[in-house]
Write an enzyme that holds these catalytic residues in place. Sequence first.
Site, PDB file in Angstrom:
ATOM      1  N   ASP A  68       0.814  -1.216   0.000  1.00 47.90           N
ATOM      2  CA  ASP A  68       0.000   0.000   0.000  1.00 47.90           C
ATOM      3  C   ASP A  68       0.849   1.267   0.000  1.00 47.90           C
ATOM      4  OD1 ASP A  68       0.881  -0.567   2.598  1.00 47.90           O
ATOM      5  OD2 ASP A  68      -1.102  -1.131   3.299  1.00 47.90           O
ATOM      6  N   ASP A 145      -7.749  -2.766  14.057  1.00 43.46           N
ATOM      7  CA  ASP A 145      -9.144  -2.931  13.628  1.00 43.46           C
ATOM      8  C   ASP A 145      -9.328  -4.107  12.675  1.00 43.46           C
ATOM      9  OD1 ASP A 145      -8.004  -2.002  11.284  1.00 43.46           O
ATOM     10  OD2 ASP A 145      -9.308  -0.259  11.058  1.00 43.46           O
TER      11      ASP A 145
HETATM   12  C1  F6R Z   1       1.450  -1.835   6.036  1.00 43.23           C
HETATM   13  C2  F6R Z   1       0.070  -2.338   6.095  1.00 43.23           C
HETATM   14  C3  F6R Z   1      -0.689  -2.373   7.384  1.00 43.23           C
HETATM   15  C4  F6R Z   1       0.164  -2.703   8.600  1.00 43.23           C
HETATM   16  C5  F6R Z   1      -0.691  -2.689   9.847  1.00 43.23           C
HETATM   17  C6  F6R Z   1       0.103  -3.023  11.103  1.00 43.23           C
HETATM   18  O1  F6R Z   1       1.954  -1.889   4.726  1.00 43.23           O
HETATM   19  O2  F6R Z   1      -0.448  -2.692   5.090  1.00 43.23           O
HETATM   20  O3  F6R Z   1      -1.721  -3.332   7.255  1.00 43.23           O
HETATM   21  O4  F6R Z   1       0.752  -3.960   8.428  1.00 43.23           O
HETATM   22  O5  F6R Z   1      -1.284  -1.437   9.994  1.00 43.23           O
HETATM   23  O6  F6R Z   1       1.082  -2.062  11.301  1.00 43.23           O
HETATM   24  P1  F6R Z   1       2.211  -2.249  12.403  1.00 43.23           P
HETATM   25  O7  F6R Z   1       3.024  -3.427  11.980  1.00 43.23           O
HETATM   26  O8  F6R Z   1       2.990  -0.976  12.357  1.00 43.23           O
HETATM   27  O9  F6R Z   1       1.504  -2.479  13.697  1.00 43.23           O
END
Ligand code: F6R
Length: 270
Positions: A68, A145
Amino acid sequence: MAEVVIVKNEDEAGELVAQCAATLIESKPDAVLGLATGSSPLKVYRHLAGRVKANHIDVSQVSGYALDEYLELPLTHPESYHATIKRTVTDVIGLDPQKVHVPGDALNGASMNDAKAMRGAGAAYDRAIEAAGGVDMQILGIGTDGHVGFNEPGSSLASGTRIKTLARQTRVDNARFFGGNLDEVPTHCITQGIGTILKARHLVLLAFGAGKANAVAATVEGPVSASCPASALQLHPHVTVVIDEAAAGKLHNVDYYRWVTDNKPDWQDI
Ligand code: F6R
């Protein structure tokens, strides 16, 4: 669906997943990696870099596709996912920058009102992944979430790469990357869809800390539902969920998951 591996900490998770990625690259030098940003996969990338160096693994043919990117953030902004992937993955592992792709490569801060650019970018990304032969191993984090990629609750479980609006919770969680200032966190993104993610051959979901426990339980043991987009992973034949004790805190079947790990035949990889 999933094999659930409960590890001591992020470091152990990083070792385990990096070993799997290294084995993949050694057997398939032009492997296609699916790359997540955020905190959860950082140890994977560091340990993979260590293995590549120590074992002289040739990564020159490896390609990568990120999940993303924020919209309306210049690609040069340090928290853009273009910059983040370069800093935490491409440079660290030594991948060929020409072979590492991030959704919205061409958008570069384009206005969300540029309908043509916005509509075309998602489909073009999905076509590029397909043309590369599909993702062999997709690294995933999970939002508090239940989002994967930036597929927020309510996302179509059949979706392709497209523009999405970030949930407030996600923006609050990610404000830490923007000096704690919620107003600085972009409101929109381009993200691989759930349908895109499910096409990868092996999905590896990483989650650490008690803040992820509800989302992990809903993903692994809840019903398949767009209310928890990550629960769509239950439909995939090869998923490995690597979590620490705290993130496993709301799971019911923990004893079985541990039993499976402890009694794994030697020939079985994750
Ligand atoms: C990042 C993504 C998100 C993260 C998620 C968890 O490219 O697509 O889905 O993996 O928000 O983020 P962290 O690992 O920072 O808790």
